[in-house]
Design a protein around this motif. Structure first.
Motif, PDB file in Angstrom:
ATOM      1  N   VAL A   1      19.561  42.834  51.715  1.00 64.09           N
ATOM      2  CA  VAL A   1      20.210  41.701  51.071  1.00 64.09           C
ATOM      3  C   VAL A   1      21.252  42.179  50.063  1.00 64.09           C
ATOM      4  CG1 VAL A   1      19.815  39.653  49.649  1.00 64.09           C
ATOM      5  CG2 VAL A   1      18.078  40.382  51.295  1.00 64.09           C
ATOM      6  N   VAL A   2      22.458  41.640  50.164  1.00 63.91           N
ATOM      7  CA  VAL A   2      23.474  41.955  49.151  1.00 63.91           C
ATOM      8  C   VAL A   2      23.181  41.130  47.904  1.00 63.91           C
ATOM      9  CG1 VAL A   2      25.918  41.853  48.562  1.00 63.91           C
ATOM     10  CG2 VAL A   2      25.223  42.526  50.877  1.00 63.91           C
ATOM     11  N   ARG A   3      22.942  41.838  46.784  1.00 65.90           N
ATOM     12  CA  ARG A   3      22.596  41.159  45.535  1.00 65.90           C
ATOM     13  C   ARG A   3      23.759  41.119  44.565  1.00 65.90           C
ATOM     14  NH1 ARG A   3      17.771  38.587  44.211  1.00 65.90           N
ATOM     15  NH2 ARG A   3      17.559  39.797  42.281  1.00 65.90           N
ATOM     16  N   MET A   4      24.679  42.069  44.679  1.00 68.60           N
ATOM     17  CA  MET A   4      25.808  42.111  43.737  1.00 68.60           C
ATOM     18  C   MET A   4      27.081  42.504  44.492  1.00 68.60           C
ATOM     19  SD  MET A   4      24.246  44.130  40.405  1.00 68.60           S
ATOM     20  CE  MET A   4      25.452  43.523  39.210  1.00 68.60           C
ATOM     21  N   ILE A   5      28.191  41.898  44.087  1.00 69.33           N
ATOM     22  CA  ILE A   5      29.494  42.316  44.593  1.00 69.33           C
ATOM     23  C   ILE A   5      30.423  42.502  43.390  1.00 69.33           C
ATOM     24  CG2 ILE A   5      31.438  41.792  46.118  1.00 69.33           C
ATOM     25  CD1 ILE A   5      29.678  39.823  47.612  1.00 69.33           C
ATOM     26  N   ALA A   6      31.058  43.668  43.331  1.00 70.66           N
ATOM     27  CA  ALA A   6      31.990  43.927  42.227  1.00 70.66           C
ATOM     28  C   ALA A   6      33.403  44.072  42.771  1.00 70.66           C
ATOM     29  CB  ALA A   6      31.582  45.201  41.489  1.00 70.66           C
ATOM     30  N   ASP A   7      34.332  43.416  42.117  1.00 72.65           N
ATOM     31  CA  ASP A   7      35.737  43.627  42.437  1.00 72.65           C
ATOM     32  C   ASP A   7      36.544  43.258  41.200  1.00 72.65           C
ATOM     33  OD1 ASP A   7      37.375  43.835  45.391  1.00 72.65           O
ATOM     34  OD2 ASP A   7      38.528  43.215  43.631  1.00 72.65           O
ATOM     35  N   ARG A   8      37.608  44.030  40.953  1.00 71.18           N
ATOM     36  CA  ARG A   8      38.457  43.701  39.813  1.00 71.18           C
ATOM     37  C   ARG A   8      38.965  42.277  39.909  1.00 71.18           C
ATOM     38  NH1 ARG A   8      42.336  48.790  38.936  1.00 71.18           N
ATOM     39  NH2 ARG A   8      40.685  50.337  38.862  1.00 71.18           N
ATOM     40  N   GLU A   9      39.257  41.859  41.162  1.00 67.89           N
ATOM     41  CA  GLU A   9      39.609  40.453  41.363  1.00 67.89           C
ATOM     42  C   GLU A   9      38.321  39.702  41.682  1.00 67.89           C
ATOM     43  OE1 GLU A   9      43.067  39.855  43.939  1.00 67.89           O
ATOM     44  OE2 GLU A   9      43.363  42.027  43.851  1.00 67.89           O
ATOM     45  N   GLU A  10      37.724  39.202  40.610  1.00 64.78           N
ATOM     46  CA  GLU A  10      36.406  38.569  40.732  1.00 64.78           C
ATOM     47  C   GLU A  10      36.419  37.457  41.775  1.00 64.78           C
ATOM     48  OE1 GLU A  10      34.905  38.153  36.707  1.00 64.78           O
ATOM     49  OE2 GLU A  10      33.317  36.844  37.485  1.00 64.78           O
ATOM     50  N   GLU A  11      37.565  36.802  41.904  1.00 65.60           N
ATOM     51  CA  GLU A  11      37.668  35.656  42.813  1.00 65.60           C
ATOM     52  C   GLU A  11      37.415  36.090  44.266  1.00 65.60           C
ATOM     53  OE1 GLU A  11      37.428  32.188  43.969  1.00 65.60           O
ATOM     54  OE2 GLU A  11      37.445  32.677  41.830  1.00 65.60           O
ATOM     55  N   LYS A  12      37.922  37.285  44.595  1.00 65.57           N
ATOM     56  CA  LYS A  12      37.723  37.788  45.960  1.00 65.57           C
ATOM     57  C   LYS A  12      36.238  38.013  46.228  1.00 65.57           C
ATOM     58  CE  LYS A  12      40.446  41.122  47.606  1.00 65.57           C
ATOM     59  NZ  LYS A  12      41.196  42.405  47.495  1.00 65.57           N
ATOM     60  N   ALA A  13      35.564  38.574  45.257  1.00 63.31           N
ATOM     61  CA  ALA A  13      34.128  38.811  45.402  1.00 63.31           C
ATOM     62  C   ALA A  13      33.390  37.485  45.569  1.00 63.31           C
ATOM     63  CB  ALA A  13      33.591  39.577  44.197  1.00 63.31           C
ATOM     64  N   ARG A  14      33.817  36.501  44.801  1.00 59.25           N
ATOM     65  CA  ARG A  14      33.158  35.197  44.849  1.00 59.25           C
ATOM     66  C   ARG A  14      33.361  34.537  46.213  1.00 59.25           C
ATOM     67  NH1 ARG A  14      31.350  33.492  40.159  1.00 59.25           N
ATOM     68  NH2 ARG A  14      33.007  34.530  38.977  1.00 59.25           N
ATOM     69  N   GLN A  15      34.569  34.723  46.757  1.00 58.86           N
ATOM     70  CA  GLN A  15      34.862  34.152  48.075  1.00 58.86           C
ATOM     71  C   GLN A  15      33.935  34.716  49.149  1.00 58.86           C
ATOM     72  OE1 GLN A  15      38.978  34.510  49.337  1.00 58.86           O
ATOM     73  NE2 GLN A  15      39.472  32.801  47.996  1.00 58.86           N
ATOM     74  N   ILE A  16      33.732  36.028  49.095  1.00 58.52           N
ATOM     75  CA  ILE A  16      32.832  36.652  50.069  1.00 58.52           C
ATOM     76  C   ILE A  16      31.420  36.114  49.913  1.00 58.52           C
ATOM     77  CG2 ILE A  16      31.659  38.814  50.610  1.00 58.52           C
ATOM     78  CD1 ILE A  16      34.251  40.251  50.268  1.00 58.52           C
ATOM     79  N   ALA A  17      30.967  36.016  48.677  1.00 54.97           N
ATOM     80  CA  ALA A  17      29.587  35.605  48.408  1.00 54.97           C
ATOM     81  C   ALA A  17      29.324  34.178  48.864  1.00 54.97           C
ATOM     82  CB  ALA A  17      29.287  35.747  46.927  1.00 54.97           C
ATOM     83  N   GLY A  18      30.340  33.328  48.786  1.00 55.23           N
ATOM     84  CA  GLY A  18      30.170  31.926  49.200  1.00 55.23           C
ATOM     85  C   GLY A  18      29.084  31.259  48.386  1.00 55.23           C
ATOM     86  N   ASP A  19      28.211  30.574  49.065  1.00 60.85           N
ATOM     87  CA  ASP A  19      27.143  29.844  48.376  1.00 60.85           C
ATOM     88  C   ASP A  19      25.907  30.698  48.157  1.00 60.85           C
ATOM     89  OD1 ASP A  19      28.729  27.632  48.349  1.00 60.85           O
ATOM     90  OD2 ASP A  19      27.917  26.807  50.217  1.00 60.85           O
ATOM     91  N   ASP A  20      25.941  31.960  48.624  1.00 57.77           N
ATOM     92  CA  ASP A  20      24.755  32.797  48.514  1.00 57.77           C
ATOM     93  C   ASP A  20      24.472  33.184  47.067  1.00 57.77           C
ATOM     94  OD1 ASP A  20      25.168  32.649  51.237  1.00 57.77           O
ATOM     95  OD2 ASP A  20      24.427  34.676  51.584  1.00 57.77           O
ATOM     96  N   GLU A  21      23.223  33.464  46.811  1.00 62.64           N
ATOM     97  CA  GLU A  21      22.823  33.893  45.467  1.00 62.64           C
ATOM     98  C   GLU A  21      23.189  35.348  45.262  1.00 62.64           C
ATOM     99  OE1 GLU A  21      18.965  33.341  43.667  1.00 62.64           O
ATOM    100  OE2 GLU A  21      18.752  31.557  44.940  1.00 62.64           O
ATOM    101  N   VAL A  22      24.421  35.581  44.858  1.00 65.01           N
ATOM    102  CA  VAL A  22      24.893  36.952  44.665  1.00 65.01           C
ATOM    103  C   VAL A  22      25.526  37.034  43.280  1.00 65.01           C
ATOM    104  CG1 VAL A  22      26.479  38.731  45.510  1.00 65.01           C
ATOM    105  CG2 VAL A  22      25.370  37.193  47.132  1.00 65.01           C
TER     106      VAL A  22
END
Lengths: 452, 452
Positions: free
Chosen positions: A51-72
């Motif tokens: 399970v992916v629990r964390m995504i880091a990116d300088r452009e936080e928005e990109k990380a959020r887009q990948i995560a979608g509605d998942d609890e990440v």
């Protein structure tokens, strides 16, 4: 047979493996998508859910887009991921050297397993990274660093362990293979196809890494290390790109029964190991000569198995994600094993690498395609063949083109038998000084990729 | 860097792994030769040396010949090997069912890891053998059972774990591929080439297993099990050989841009899983269509990676030995790991296999090549296309041959779009009853092997 999933009991050591992704680019999104879509099947294979629990990116928005509605958990700061005690495996997909290296070393220091697709970093700093991982007893996996979705690292590290590897030759850069395929297929110039490739997204705005062979050299460095049990030595790879290839050479090669491909080649010889990336004529009947477009393929020659070939997509979100996830499953399956009894990072046991020297390009022995533009005068050929004979270079095939209407120059194309590059360079220098030549000699290396 | 081998210290858990070989035939001699020749390199990879301590063969002399001057115990009685407490890994290369099965089960019962190249046994009794191994916590490895030297089991079981596998299509019988290659290349009949193949040692005196597709069906059963997480179900494979293929069909296929190969195909569909071996038209431009002679190649389509291809020698002493030794290294590297955290035998965790049904051939949907011999009369074509249309079979391409001088019959060749086999068989039966046909219809299945 009953549906087995009902019988499956979750025990303590089957709690999910927690993954932290560094980098929310193409491969990050592919990895996330594959893990999510195939979750049920991957769990059946791995024995635990991943399970992916964390995504880091300088452009936080990109990380959020990948995560979608998942609890990440999404963060701008990759350090939060590598420091988080809840994360078991860190997947580094940032690329580049400094930041990626620091984060990987920090993750290792914190006892996390690491998966990376960063070929440039491994080719240059692999030795340091694997030593750190060894010390901490964690795994560093990197299937995605070479040839995208093709499981070539696993084939070399585990599938061919019986063999003394003799050579590897691979189309390991999709961009340049696409360009060469299009040049041949449509008779276009390098510049024209490069622009097309950029439009199609197959080549970057600055295509240097791809078209100058640097990306291929990174991948070759990693394969050679695993195949021969030698340290990563990117600085010793001879690298020549495809920018100077002309339509004429591609056509002449075709007439002689060859295709021109950008190959990464590493070969074991009695004097040392060859490490080289350059355009190469290969017989058109070979399977690898027929690999077109952005696809990758690698031929591995082993003394026991003979030649095996591995073919597939060398890039792209989900193909590369496929390799990242395969590494995640590998680590999940094996992370509780005694570190001494895991598959070694570089195929050979740590401390058992060899110091076999790497040959310089001058010392390499191969065959050559030579194109000479000469004055259409009697005796021209005799002068040239004399120079070659004096240097011990023998000719396997020759083709002379009729001069075009009103022209007084002709193209002579020669294929040589095996010759040492130093002698060939010497011969070319002498030929250029002959009064009958126009001073221009094109030299492209040729490999038969046969059983010898 | 110093020569690392001097720094290498032997510790207790690095004492040699002891191997017992059952069967001193081709693969046994290849395995022994490779292990011996590449001993130093294999040890550097495995972390321990791997030594053959016993060889059993009913013809003791053959075992002795392989052993040569080495200190190896030679015996007529394979039971001595599986009972010997000094043996860590038993390599079963006897083949056949009864004796091999008993010996493997006895070896497992005695806590030994087992490596086998016995595809027939695994395809029929795999479920029993893997359950026994699971219970005793030992490994059963079988890379050599499918496609000789190609590490396809490892690719499916570990390299492509991220993927929902969509289909596999493979040239997995070298004998029949050699025959088809020669028939096409030289325009010879099946019978002529079979005799050549027997002379060359590519086909056995009784070639049934190879030319009737049974050998391919064994290998396909094993690949399908690993790819889809289903039990071995050899009895459900549809199997059709190459004995009825004619030069004409091969030539007509060629004219339409196709090659005919004996493929093992397994495919996941919404209704169940297809398991079938039969001659197949494939587009000539596909890489796998260009695999010639005794070589093997397997295309695997995964939802994430797309298509990857694995190519190499499918048989022979050292190529198959290469796979046996790779398994030996794998077992050596991992045998101390907690059994729950090893790579599962069949890719999926035990107890997590699925009961997805296997489709009968009637239910399979594919494309077809149909050759009809009809009277050269007006209206013939209309009658035929009416039958096809009535059964919902649509035509993708058609080719009508001019009748030869003085003949009143012509060949009509049709390629269909996707159709259900039941309907196609129905159509063929109806067409045969048409007054304008000569009662003979040739049907060969066709696969595009593209992205769909």
């Amino acid at each position: 047979m009953a549906n087995m999933s009902e019988k499956f009991i979750i025990t303590e050591d089957m709690k999910p493996i927690h993954v932290g992704l560094l980098g929310a680019g193409t491969v990050g999104s592919g990895t996330f998508a594959v893990l999510k879509r195939n979750q049920e099947e991957i769990t059946r294979r791995a024995g635990r859910s991943i399970v992916v629990r964390m995504i880091a990116d300088r452009e936080e928005e990109k990380a959020r887009q990948i995560a979608g509605d998942d609890e990440v958990i999404v963060t701008r700061d990759a350090n939060e991921v590598v420091m988080n005690p809840d994360i078991d495996i860190v997947v580094e997909l940032i690329g580049g050297y400094t930041a990626a290296r620091d984060l990987i070393l920090k993750a290792i220091e914190n006892g996390k397993h690491v998966i990376t697709a960063n070929k440039a970093l491994l080719a240059s700093h692999g030795t340091e990274i694997f030593a750190a991982a060894q010390k901490k007893g964690v795994m560093v996996a990197f299937e995605a660093a070479v040839a995208g979705g093709i499981p070539i690292i696993k084939a070399l590290r585990e599938g061919l362990t019986a063999n003394r590897i003799e050579w590897i030759a691979g189309i390991i850069n999709g961009t340049s293979n696409f360009i060469l395929s299009e040049m041949r297929d449509k008779g276009l110039t390098f510049e024209t196809v490069l622009k097309q490739a950029q439009k199609l997204g197959y080549a970057e705005a600055d295509p240097t890494f791809d078209i100058e062979g640097i990306d291929a050299a990174h991948k070759l460095t990693i394969m050679a290390s695993i195949a021969f049990g030698i340290p990563m030595q990117f600085d010793k790879v001879y690298t020549e790109g495809i920018t100077k290839l002309t339509r004429e050479d591609i056509r002449y090669a075709e007439e002689l029964g060859y295709r021109i491909k950008l190959l990464g080649i590493t070969k074991r010889t009695s004097g040392g190991i060859e490490l080289r990336v350059h355009p190469t004529l290969i017989p058109a009947r070979r399977l690898i000569a027929n690999v077109e477009g952005v696809m990758n393929a690698i031929v591995v020659r082993g003394d026991a198995v003979g030649s095996t070939l591995y073919y597939g997509p060398g890039a792209g979100a989900e193909p590369t994600g496929s390799s990242v996830v395969a590494d995640l499953v590998d680590v999940t399956r094996m992370h509780t094993a005694d570190p001494k009894h895991r598959v070694p990072h570089l195929a050979f046991q740590p401390g058992r690498l060899s110091d076999t020297p790497i040959l310089t390009m001058d010392e390499v022995e191969t065959s050559y395609y030579l194109r000479l533009r000469v004055m259409d005068k009697p005796g021209a050929l005799a002068d040239i063949t004399r120079v070659l004979a004096d240097l011990g270079i023998s000719i396997e095939a020759m083709m002379q083109k009729e001069p075009s209407e009103g022209e007084d120059q002709v193209d002579i194309i020669m294929l040589t038998h095996l010759a040492v590059e130093r002698n060939v360079n010497d011969a070319i220098a002498r030929i250029k000084r002959l009064p009958i030549t126009t001073g221009k000699v094109t030299r492209i290396r040729l490999e038969h990729l046969g059983s010898k």
